[in-house]
Write a protein that holds these residues in place. Structure first.
Motif, PDB file in Angstrom:
ATOM      1  N   ASP A   1       5.589  -4.533  -3.884  1.00  0.00           N
ATOM      2  CA  ASP A   1       6.037  -4.337  -1.892  1.00  0.00           C
ATOM      3  C   ASP A   1       7.505  -3.821  -2.434  1.00  0.00           C
ATOM      4  N   GLY A   2       7.842  -2.708  -2.865  1.00  0.00           N
ATOM      5  CA  GLY A   2       9.159  -1.790  -3.448  1.00  0.00           C
ATOM      6  C   GLY A   2      10.114  -2.700  -2.971  1.00  0.00           C
ATOM      7  N   ALA A   3      11.428  -1.908  -2.856  1.00  0.00           N
ATOM      8  CA  ALA A   3      12.533  -2.552  -2.573  1.00  0.00           C
ATOM      9  C   ALA A   3      13.235  -4.014  -2.846  1.00  0.00           C
TER      10      ALA A   3
ATOM     11  N   GLY B   1      15.448  14.249 -10.733  1.00  0.00           N
ATOM     12  CA  GLY B   1      14.688  13.534 -11.322  1.00  0.00           C
ATOM     13  C   GLY B   1      13.159  13.622 -11.753  1.00  0.00           C
ATOM     14  N   ALA B   2      13.784  13.256 -10.269  1.00  0.00           N
ATOM     15  CA  ALA B   2      12.014  12.717  -9.679  1.00  0.00           C
ATOM     16  C   ALA B   2      11.555  11.221 -10.148  1.00  0.00           C
ATOM     17  N   ARG B   3      11.950  10.172 -10.746  1.00  0.00           N
ATOM     18  CA  ARG B   3      11.572   9.122 -11.060  1.00  0.00           C
ATOM     19  C   ARG B   3      10.712   7.880 -11.018  1.00  0.00           C
ATOM     20  N   GLY B   4      10.858   7.982  -9.442  1.00  0.00           N
ATOM     21  CA  GLY B   4      10.871   6.748  -8.639  1.00  0.00           C
ATOM     22  C   GLY B   4       9.423   6.804  -8.814  1.00  0.00           C
ATOM     23  N   MET B   5       8.842   7.941  -7.806  1.00  0.00           N
ATOM     24  CA  MET B   5       7.497   7.563  -6.983  1.00  0.00           C
ATOM     25  C   MET B   5       6.059   7.645  -8.880  1.00  0.00           C
ATOM     26  N   ASN B   6       6.731   8.717  -9.250  1.00  0.00           N
ATOM     27  CA  ASN B   6       6.101   9.338 -11.039  1.00  0.00           C
ATOM     28  C   ASN B   6       6.378   7.933 -12.023  1.00  0.00           C
ATOM     29  N   SER B   7       7.118   7.471 -11.752  1.00  0.00           N
ATOM     30  CA  SER B   7       7.069   5.800 -12.573  1.00  0.00           C
ATOM     31  C   SER B   7       6.282   5.614 -12.206  1.00  0.00           C
TER      32      SER B   7
ATOM     33  N   ASP C   1      -1.595   2.397  11.675  1.00  0.00           N
ATOM     34  CA  ASP C   1      -0.966   3.716  11.997  1.00  0.00           C
ATOM     35  C   ASP C   1       0.263   3.436  12.058  1.00  0.00           C
ATOM     36  N   ARG C   2       0.994   3.060  10.523  1.00  0.00           N
ATOM     37  CA  ARG C   2       2.164   3.323  10.232  1.00  0.00           C
ATOM     38  C   ARG C   2       2.219   4.888  10.302  1.00  0.00           C
ATOM     39  N   ASN C   3       3.943   4.646  10.738  1.00  0.00           N
ATOM     40  CA  ASN C   3       4.439   5.875  10.469  1.00  0.00           C
ATOM     41  C   ASN C   3       5.720   6.026   9.136  1.00  0.00           C
TER      42      ASN C   3
ATOM     43  N   ARG D   1      11.025  11.391   1.809  1.00  0.00           N
ATOM     44  CA  ARG D   1      11.183  10.868   0.425  1.00  0.00           C
ATOM     45  C   ARG D   1      10.214  11.429  -1.056  1.00  0.00           C
ATOM     46  N   ALA D   2       9.205  11.048  -1.862  1.00  0.00           N
ATOM     47  CA  ALA D   2       8.870  11.736  -2.581  1.00  0.00           C
ATOM     48  C   ALA D   2       8.119  13.105  -3.047  1.00  0.00           C
ATOM     49  N   ILE D   3       9.181  14.069  -2.812  1.00  0.00           N
ATOM     50  CA  ILE D   3       8.301  15.376  -3.005  1.00  0.00           C
ATOM     51  C   ILE D   3       7.730  15.676  -4.150  1.00  0.00           C
ATOM     52  N   TYR D   4       8.929  15.787  -5.256  1.00  0.00           N
ATOM     53  CA  TYR D   4       7.931  15.866  -6.702  1.00  0.00           C
ATOM     54  C   TYR D   4       7.267  14.962  -7.273  1.00  0.00           C
ATOM     55  N   ILE D   5       6.195  15.920  -7.645  1.00  0.00           N
ATOM     56  CA  ILE D   5       5.017  15.223  -8.172  1.00  0.00           C
ATOM     57  C   ILE D   5       4.701  16.139 -10.464  1.00  0.00           C
TER      58      ILE D   5
ATOM     59  N   ALA E   1       0.932  -1.171   0.399  1.00  0.00           N
ATOM     60  CA  ALA E   1       0.188  -0.051   0.581  1.00  0.00           C
ATOM     61  C   ALA E   1       1.273   1.277  -0.046  1.00  0.00           C
ATOM     62  N   GLY E   2       1.753   1.297  -0.910  1.00  0.00           N
ATOM     63  CA  GLY E   2       2.725   2.449  -1.074  1.00  0.00           C
ATOM     64  C   GLY E   2       1.978   2.859  -2.315  1.00  0.00           C
ATOM     65  N   PRO E   3       2.587   4.308  -2.701  1.00  0.00           N
ATOM     66  CA  PRO E   3       1.527   4.905  -3.856  1.00  0.00           C
ATOM     67  C   PRO E   3       1.812   3.821  -5.200  1.00  0.00           C
TER      68      PRO E   3
HETATM   69  C1  LIG Z   1      15.338  10.564  -0.367  1.00  0.00           C
HETATM   70  C2  LIG Z   1      13.846  10.205  -1.627  1.00  0.00           C
HETATM   71  C3  LIG Z   1      13.657  11.266  -2.266  1.00  0.00           C
HETATM   72  C4  LIG Z   1      12.542  10.821  -3.509  1.00  0.00           C
HETATM   73  N1  LIG Z   1      12.397  11.124  -4.111  1.00  0.00           N
HETATM   74  C5  LIG Z   1      11.544  11.125  -5.122  1.00  0.00           C
HETATM   75  C6  LIG Z   1      10.670  12.183  -5.703  1.00  0.00           C
HETATM   76  O1  LIG Z   1      10.818  13.012  -5.328  1.00  0.00           O
HETATM   77  N2  LIG Z   1       9.700  11.492  -6.878  1.00  0.00           N
HETATM   78  C7  LIG Z   1       9.562  10.310  -7.265  1.00  0.00           C
HETATM   79  O2  LIG Z   1       8.587  10.854  -8.075  1.00  0.00           O
HETATM   80  N3  LIG Z   1      10.268   9.498  -6.488  1.00  0.00           N
HETATM   81  C8  LIG Z   1      11.492  10.075  -5.503  1.00  0.00           C
HETATM   82  N4  LIG Z   1      11.373   9.242  -4.170  1.00  0.00           N
HETATM   83  C9  LIG Z   1      11.438   7.331  -5.017  1.00  0.00           C
HETATM   84  C10 LIG Z   1       9.470   7.212  -4.069  1.00  0.00           C
HETATM   85  O3  LIG Z   1       9.722   7.828  -2.614  1.00  0.00           O
HETATM   86  C11 LIG Z   1       9.728   5.344  -4.318  1.00  0.00           C
HETATM   87  O4  LIG Z   1       9.628   5.722  -5.812  1.00  0.00           O
HETATM   88  C12 LIG Z   1       8.650   5.937  -3.712  1.00  0.00           C
HETATM   89  O5  LIG Z   1       8.353   5.555  -2.736  1.00  0.00           O
HETATM   90  C13 LIG Z   1       7.432   3.993  -4.415  1.00  0.00           C
HETATM   91  O6  LIG Z   1       6.617   3.477  -4.299  1.00  0.00           O
HETATM   92  P1  LIG Z   1       6.028   1.692  -4.730  1.00  0.00           P
HETATM   93  O7  LIG Z   1       4.624   1.529  -3.804  1.00  0.00           O
HETATM   94  O8  LIG Z   1       7.036   1.439  -5.697  1.00  0.00           O
HETATM   95  O9  LIG Z   1       6.962   1.476  -3.166  1.00  0.00           O
HETATM   96  P2  LIG Z   1       7.049   1.191  -1.784  1.00  0.00           P
HETATM   97  O10 LIG Z   1       6.420   2.811  -1.106  1.00  0.00           O
HETATM   98  O11 LIG Z   1       8.220   0.818  -1.154  1.00  0.00           O
HETATM   99  O12 LIG Z   1       5.845   0.641  -0.605  1.00  0.00           O
HETATM  100  C14 LIG Z   1       5.920  -0.450  -0.540  1.00  0.00           C
HETATM  101  C15 LIG Z   1       5.042  -0.765  -0.246  1.00  0.00           C
HETATM  102  O13 LIG Z   1       5.053  -2.635   0.114  1.00  0.00           O
HETATM  103  C16 LIG Z   1       4.902  -3.103   1.729  1.00  0.00           C
HETATM  104  N5  LIG Z   1       4.729  -4.336   1.496  1.00  0.00           N
HETATM  105  C17 LIG Z   1       6.842  -4.515   1.513  1.00  0.00           C
HETATM  106  N6  LIG Z   1       6.986  -5.639   1.584  1.00  0.00           N
HETATM  107  C18 LIG Z   1       5.658  -6.157   1.810  1.00  0.00           C
HETATM  108  C19 LIG Z   1       4.882  -7.655   2.474  1.00  0.00           C
HETATM  109  N7  LIG Z   1       5.902  -9.299   1.450  1.00  0.00           N
HETATM  110  N8  LIG Z   1       3.596  -7.953   1.447  1.00  0.00           N
HETATM  111  C20 LIG Z   1       2.926  -6.909   1.908  1.00  0.00           C
HETATM  112  N9  LIG Z   1       3.195  -5.994   1.833  1.00  0.00           N
HETATM  113  C21 LIG Z   1       4.624  -4.983   1.667  1.00  0.00           C
HETATM  114  C22 LIG Z   1       5.261  -1.795   2.358  1.00  0.00           C
HETATM  115  O14 LIG Z   1       5.875  -2.021   3.629  1.00  0.00           O
HETATM  116  C23 LIG Z   1       5.164  -0.735   1.548  1.00  0.00           C
HETATM  117  O15 LIG Z   1       3.976  -0.390   2.435  1.00  0.00           O
HETATM  118  C24 LIG Z   1      12.530   9.154  -4.036  1.00  0.00           C
HETATM  119  C25 LIG Z   1      12.693   8.838  -3.069  1.00  0.00           C
HETATM  120  C26 LIG Z   1      13.891   8.582  -1.590  1.00  0.00           C
HETATM  121  C27 LIG Z   1      14.628   7.891  -1.187  1.00  0.00           C
END
Ligand SMILES: Cc1cc2nc3c(=O)[nH]c(=O)nc-3n(C[C@H](O)[C@H](O)[C@H](O)COP(=O)(O)OP(=O)(O)OC[C@H]3O[C@@H](n4cnc5c(N)ncnc54)[C@H](O)[C@@H]3O)c2cc1C
Length: 407
Positions: free
Chosen positions: A166-168, A303-309, A42-44, A49-53, A15-17
């Motif tokens: 589910d992220g990195a 270049g803010a490509r993480g969350m945007n992409s 209630d996670r924090n 992180r991704a401020i630039y949209i 439930a990330g972006p």
């Molecule tokens: C310093 C910094 C600055 C950044 N600035 C920008 C920016 O300006 N613009 C931009 O576009 N991007 C930016 N990014 C990148 C952006 O933060 C990430 O690309 C974005 O969070 C990725 O989202 P996601 O939902 O793919 O992954 P995540 O945000 O990592 O979400 C993954 C979710 O999956 C859950 N999860 C993990 N494993 C499991 C499992 N096994 N079962 C169930 N749930 C699970 C996690 O708890 C989490 O909630 C930045 C990153 C950093 C570190």
């Protein structure tokens, strides 16, 4: 541990972006999707992180669920001025009279990621979407006619299609035996979030310093967002980044680059080396599991490509699944999912290249890069184009020859 069997047409892990946007985009297309999230309700979420949209992301979200792009834009902040300094001397500055963009959405906005996520969560809830919190996925198994998912607490889910958002450290990526390929940045970066001083706020501008004299000649990027400032400091290759992460040293640097009144207003300090990697495949062998967002790729944030992409992946995954689920033949369904994998991998490769260009500009010790930057800084005194190039280059190229693949 009790086991229960459940099913859903589509499951999203995370439930990330990216996961939230996938859920919204699916429900907007009339497909029921459930999200499984490892963290508790209630996670924090730490750090801004991704401020630039980008404006294109605001438009994409607005199309998925009218009002979402608008809400993010309303809460976000737009800086009218961008400025660049070279060894403490200004070499470029430009102020815009309006926020640009198309229609009533701006060219960009700046908002902490946690606030964007909360707007996305609210939209998903309004659509009737469900998030199962504290539901960590442990195992995924691809099957010819669907996917079996097991959570740590013993639930077994069956679904037609699964999106790994589910992220990195993605369990889903590991489950389909996909591997990250690429490299990491040579330098470490210290990222510091600082709260605004409401009684005496700074002028709202994005500032890049090449070799800031106050922090030992390191590069510094200062970005405003709603409620505060982000300070990114590029460590030298010989630095011990752990030293810079300490409260004492970080406060000193913040006082130097932002002003003494910000010294004790740090809300978050983190240290990164940024990975530049993409998964070797974005879909599984049976075309039932799709990877999206950071489960599929990691880029340096310049270049803010993480969350945007990730949000572009979400839209693409939802579109492919909607077609596949209603397809008359299995081969049409499979082709659609395969196409998702090919298109989004191509986009990710471009994003990796573009973020890599930014990194190269920032950290390369090559003589030619150094000469180019120094020459541009000298020229900038009499030719604005040189200053603009130095102002733009830390974010990588913006224009992809194949516009459909951008982000
Ligand atoms: C310093 C910094 C600055 C950044 N600035 C920008 C920016 O300006 N613009 C931009 O576009 N991007 C930016 N990014 C990148 C952006 O933060 C990430 O690309 C974005 O969070 C990725 O989202 P996601 O939902 O793919 O992954 P995540 O945000 O990592 O979400 C993954 C979710 O999956 C859950 N999860 C993990 N494993 C499991 C499992 N096994 N079962 C169930 N749930 C699970 C996690 O708890 C989490 O909630 C930045 C990153 C950093 C570190």
């Amino acid at each position: 541990m009790s086991t229960s069997n459940k099913s859903a047409p589509v499951l999203i892990v995370g439930a990330g972006p990216t996961g939230l946007a996938t859920g919204i985009a699916l429900r907007a297309r009339g497909v029921e999707a459930i999200i499984l999230e490892a963290d508790s309700r209630d996670r924090n979420r730490s750090g801004t992180r991704a401020i630039y949209i980008h404006g294109s992301t605001l438009h994409r979200l607005e199309q998925m669920y009218p009002g979402v792009g608008q809400k993010i834009a309303q809460k976000g902040l737009i800086w009218p001025t961008r400025r660049t300094l070279w060894h403490g001397n200004e070499i470029f500055s430009r102020t815009y009279s309006d926020p640009g963009g198309a229609g009533d959405l701006p060219h960009f906005t700046s908002l902490p990621q946690s606030m964007t996520e909360s707007i996305l969560r609210e939209a998903f809830n309004h659509q009737g979407g469900t998030i199962h919190w504290s539901s960590e996925v442990e195992h995924v198994e691809q099957q010819q006619d669907g996917v079996r998912v097991q959570t740590v607490d013993g639930d077994v889910w069956r679904t037609e299609y699964l999106v790994g958002a589910d992220g990195a450290g993605s369990t889903v990526r590991n489950g389909i035996n996909a591997n990250f390929q690429g490299e990491a940045s040579e330098n470490s970066f210290i990222v510091i979030d600082v709260e605004e001083t409401p009684e005496d706020p700074r002028e709202v501008e994005r500032v890049f310093h090449y070799s800031h004299p106050g922090v030992g000649g390191r590069n510094v990027l200062i970005i405003p967002f709603t409620g505060g400032w982000r300070v990114d400091i590029q460590c030298n290759q010989s630095d011990d980044p752990a030293k810079f992460e300490t409260e004492e040293i970080a406060s000193e640097m913040v006082a130097t680059v932002l002003g003494e009144r910000y010294r004790s207003r740090i809300s978050w300090i983190s240290q990164y080396t940024f990975k530049q990697v993409t998964a070797d495949s974005f879909v599984d062998a049976h075309q039932r599991i799709l990877l999206a967002g950071e489960a599929a790729h990691l880029f340096a944030p310049f270049g803010a490509r993480g969350m945007n992409s990730g949000i572009a992946d979400a839209d693409g995954a939802a579109s492919a699944i909607t077609v596949a689920i209603t397809a008359e033949t299995a081969s049409i369904a499979e082709a659609e999912i395969k196409r998702y994998g090919t298109r989004r991998k191509k986009a990710a490769e471009y994003n990796k290249y573009a973020a890599g260009k930014a990194l190269e500009h920032l950290q390369s010790n090559r003589l030619t890069t150094k000469i180019k930057k120094t020459a541009a800084a000298k020229l900038a005194r009499c030719w604005e184009g040189a200053g603009e190039w130095l102002d733009d280059a830390p974010y990588g190229p913006r224009k992809n020859p194949d516009a459909t693949q951008f982000y």
